[in-house]
Design a protein around this motif. Structure first.
Motif, short mmCIF file in Angstrom:
data_model
loop_
_atom_site.label_atom_id
_atom_site.label_comp_id
_atom_site.label_asym_id
_atom_site.label_seq_id
_atom_site.Cartn_x
_atom_site.Cartn_y
_atom_site.Cartn_z
N UNK A 573 -31.66 -12.66 -43.35
CA UNK A 573 -31.77 -13.99 -42.73
C UNK A 573 -30.63 -14.20 -41.72
N UNK A 574 -30.89 -15.03 -40.72
CA UNK A 574 -29.86 -15.40 -39.76
C UNK A 574 -28.99 -16.50 -40.36
N UNK A 575 -27.69 -16.31 -40.31
CA UNK A 575 -26.75 -17.35 -40.68
C UNK A 575 -25.97 -17.74 -39.42
N UNK A 576 -25.83 -19.02 -39.18
CA UNK A 576 -25.08 -19.50 -38.03
C UNK A 576 -23.70 -19.96 -38.49
N UNK A 577 -22.65 -19.45 -37.81
CA UNK A 577 -21.29 -19.70 -38.24
C UNK A 577 -20.42 -20.06 -37.04
N UNK A 578 -19.39 -20.83 -37.28
CA UNK A 578 -18.36 -21.09 -36.28
C UNK A 578 -17.21 -20.12 -36.54
N UNK A 579 -17.07 -19.12 -35.67
CA UNK A 579 -16.04 -18.10 -35.86
C UNK A 579 -15.03 -18.17 -34.73
N UNK A 580 -13.78 -17.91 -35.08
CA UNK A 580 -12.76 -17.82 -34.04
C UNK A 580 -12.92 -16.51 -33.27
N UNK A 669 -30.69 -19.77 -41.54
CA UNK A 669 -31.78 -19.98 -40.61
C UNK A 669 -32.98 -19.14 -40.99
N UNK A 670 -33.86 -18.83 -40.04
CA UNK A 670 -35.04 -18.02 -40.35
C UNK A 670 -34.67 -16.58 -40.66
N UNK A 671 -35.62 -15.83 -41.22
CA UNK A 671 -35.39 -14.40 -41.39
C UNK A 671 -35.39 -13.75 -40.01
N UNK A 672 -34.72 -12.60 -39.92
CA UNK A 672 -34.58 -11.96 -38.61
C UNK A 672 -35.93 -11.48 -38.09
N UNK A 673 -36.79 -10.99 -38.98
CA UNK A 673 -38.11 -10.55 -38.51
C UNK A 673 -38.94 -11.73 -37.99
N UNK A 674 -38.81 -12.89 -38.63
CA UNK A 674 -39.50 -14.08 -38.11
C UNK A 674 -38.99 -14.44 -36.73
N UNK A 675 -37.68 -14.34 -36.55
CA UNK A 675 -37.09 -14.67 -35.25
C UNK A 675 -37.56 -13.71 -34.16
#
Length: 704
Positions: A573-580, A669-675
């Motif tokens: 799955x896609x994870x959205x993160x705030x990274x430095x 977020x959605x799975x990568x294959x769905x994206x």
């Protein structure tokens, strides 16, 4: 005389006598106080000392390497990882949980994960290996292939076993499962754990079953994948493996008949007939070249290992085509690459744990295999069988008995030539404790693969009493819905996305970034497992433009949902993160930490939204030379600014070996294959424009 000398030289009384566990006093050395020292990002390492002979704890000793990853929080207990033969249990304690993340991230969070290099395996001292190099192992195969008679082959195997025991300084029987089981119990006592949960793979299932028989009260629960076949008698085992190898080979030949991507293009009416003719040719007269001699036994070994995974089909086809043309070089090259230290340990461990019945002969094995309903496989005696028949002092095989331990969850795959489902079911039945065999609906010799199997394993480890509620994995429903078209076919090979920027990696990373509107996307190259259109996906609609036979020709080529699922089979799955900027650098550094430009590594990251330059000649951790956004804005390695990053959850949870983001906040977020499927719809399916995908210079290795 060699055996007698060993028995006189060494205080290993059991190894030279009976193998019945009841004959051995249940006397253990005092539990050790293990000295754990850091040996990685989260790992701690130690060494366990065990006696060669548990009937005399003061006898010679063996050193076993141990590794532990402490729980993050809300600790439940200890998860013991049992590796397959030849593998390091200590390293698997670190690697296997990473491979099954994210489905089992809660398990890694709440359990101390531990592993032990069982005697003879991994980096134990001594290790069950007697041939130092690939060349030496290949030369031994060649010695057997060129032996002038069956008697000469038998003598060569006897000589090898005798020389091996002298080199090890221990009788081979010292490495049997009964002693490995005692080592595990000594390890548990040294950990001061009242019970533990077992997670095993391949031959690790054998150790887990034996442990549950001997120490049922210490087992909290157990999950075993790709189990060794049962019963343990060497002749019966070989027969069961012939049936599973036959099924795997039949699937390959059916694929070969159905697709133009098969390089083994027979002149006869079918791939099966061509294969039978090739086997008959090799049996009558082995193929020879400067690379060596390819007889039927070496051919079977190379082919059998290659059939472990359906993604090897193109390479198998190429090897068969070359052999059909008279050249054994590709098959011999594959055999050489398989003859690793691990492979030798696997063979010797198989001999030790699966001896043949006393007085058994090759004729007995031949009689059993002749009676099998084989369609394609023409079995030749394996090296393990030959060695088992030559082991004159072999004890009886260990028999699994009913146990009061909690029921095991066994994971069983389709088309697994090394772990037949019937053999797994027989092992589960022998335990007599209500163990369950779960059909994972996954193909190949790796049961810890596929979202459903991992979810079932996670649920059981977290709550073993819930086994009755665990259902079989559903049969995957085909989805042949077209999602778009690509201007050129995007082929796949195991190393494409693991050694550098790839067109497939760019497509996947772009789709991830678009799906969540991120600035940057990072995805592990090892998660990409097929090209587009995907090998083996054969939609019923033959008006589609495909690479297989019977379809409309391309380019361009039509892509269906099942192509995308085959390319990205793990359900990540896609994870959205705030990274430095610093954290982005750290992820990229880890991705190239093992880069050598030759062998691919799954942690190599494919990217979108950034350009990366790295120097493979620099020391690991200092290889990234520059990172900049698409517009040229540099990201410094001490940048404290934050960037919105779409990252594969496998990477975020430490699946590539860097767990630094495990506890950081993220939005699933959605799975990568769905994206990817949606991206294809939006960029080509809805627009009618064929999507052009290629390599753009996003990632580059500096060479001067």
């Amino acid at each position: 005389m060699r055996w007698l000398r060993l028995c006189l030289m060494l205080p290993v009384l059991w190894s030279c006598g009976s193998s019945d566990p009841s004959d051995i006093p249940a006397e253990f050395p005092e539990p050790e106080v293990l000295d754990w020292t850091p040996c990685g990002a989260r790992a701690e390492c130690s060494t366990l000392t065990v006696p060669v002979d548990y009937s005399d704890p003061r006898s010679a000793t063996i050193q076993l390497r141990a590794k532990r990853l402490p729980a993050y929080a809300d600790r439940v207990g200890t998860l013991l990882v049992l590796s397959g033969a030849g593998d390091s249990g200590a390293d698997m304690a670190e690697e296997l949980p990473q491979r099954v993340i994210p489905m089992m991230s809660e398990v890694v969070r709440r359990f101390d994960v531990v592993g032990l290099d069982l005697r003879g395996q991994g980096e134990s001292v001594p290790a069950l290996r007697c041939l130092a190099t690939e060349d030496a192992r290949f030369e031994f195969y060649q010695e057997l292939a060129t032996a002038p008679s069956e008697g000469a082959r038998t003598q060569a195997t006897k000589n090898f076993l005798g020389d091996c025991e002298e080199q090890l300084g221990l009788p081979l029987a010292s490495f049997r499962v009964e002693n490995r089981t005692r080592d595990l119990e000594h390890f548990r006592q040294s950990l001061n754990e009242p019970t533990w949960t077992l997670l095993g793979s391949a031959a690790g299932s054998w150790d887990g079953a034996a442990y549950a028989v001997s120490y049922p009260d210490q087992v909290r629960g157990a999950v075993m994948g790709a189990s060794v076949p049962y019963p343990p008698d060497g002749v019966a085992r070989e027969a069961s493996l012939a049936l599973s190898a036959d099924a795997a080979l039949s699937a390959f030949l059916s694929w070969c008949d159905a697709t133009s991507e098969c390089g083994f293009r027979p002149s006869s009416s079918s791939s099966r007939a061509a294969f039978d003719a090739l086997v008959a040719q090799i049996a009558a007269e082995p193929l020879s070249s400067d690379a060596g001699l390819l007889d039927l036994e070496a051919f079977d070994t190379a082919l059998g290992v290659a059939l472990y995974f359906p993604e090897n089909y193109p390479d198998i086809a190429a090897g068969l085509a070359a052999a059909q043309a008279g050249s054994p070089d590709l098959v011999l090259s594959a055999l050489r690459s398989q003859l690793t230290n691990k492979a030798e340990s696997v063979v010797l461990q198989t001999v030790v744990d699966n001896p043949v019945a006393r007085g058994a002969t090759l004729e007995d094995w031949q009689g059993e295999t002749d009676a099998l309903p084989l369609q394609s496989w023409v079995p030749a005696p394996s090296l393990a069988l030959r060695l088992a028949l030559a082991w004159e002092r072999a004890p009886d095989a260990f028999e699994v008995r009913p146990t009061s331990a909690p029921p095991f969850l066994f994971l069983s795959n389709d088309l697994d030539p090394a772990s037949p489902r019937d053999g797994t079911a027989a092992l589960a039945s022998a335990l007599g404790n209500g163990s369950v065999v779960l059909d994972t609906r996954v193909a190949g010799h790796d049961a810890f693969r596929g979202a459903c199997a991992l979810e079932r394993a996670r649920d059981y480890v977290l709550e073993p009493t819930a086994l009755a509620q665990i259902e079989d994995c559903p049969v995957p429903s085909p989805n042949e819905t077209p999602v778009g078209s690509i201007a050129q076919a995007l082929p796949w090979s195991p190393d494409d996305s693991r050694v550098g920027e790839s067109a497939l990696g760019n497509l996947v990373a772009d789709a991830m970034r678009t799906a969540v509107g991120a600035q940057i996307a990072l995805v592990n190259g090892g998660g990409i497992r097929a090209g587009l259109p995907a090998l083996g996906v054969e939609p019923e609609d033959q008006s589609l433009r495909r690479t297989g036979s019977g379809y409309a020709p391309g380019p361009p080529f039509d892509v269906v949902v099942d192509d995308v699922r085959a390319m990205l089979p793990f359900g990540n799955r896609i994870h959205t993160m705030e990274l430095t900027g610093l954290q982005v650098w750290e992820q990229l550094e880890h991705g190239v930490s093992t880069f050598d430009g030759v062998k691919g590594h799954g942690e190599f990251l494919q990217v979108s939204g950034v350009r990366v330059r790295f120097d493979p000649r620099a020391v690991a951790g200092e290889r990234v030379a520059s990172v900049e956004l698409e517009d040229g804005t540099p990201i410094a390695n001490d940048d404290s600014r934050t960037y919105n990053v779409a990252i594969a959850d496998y990477v975020r949870y430490g699946g590539t070996g860097d767990p630094s983001l495990f506890e950081a906040p993220a939005v699933p977020g959605p799975t990568i294959d769905e994206a990817v499927a949606q991206y294809l719809v939006e960029t080509s399916g809805d627009t009618g424009v064929d999507l052009e995908v290629g390599v753009e210079g996003r990632i580059a290795a500096l060479t001067n």
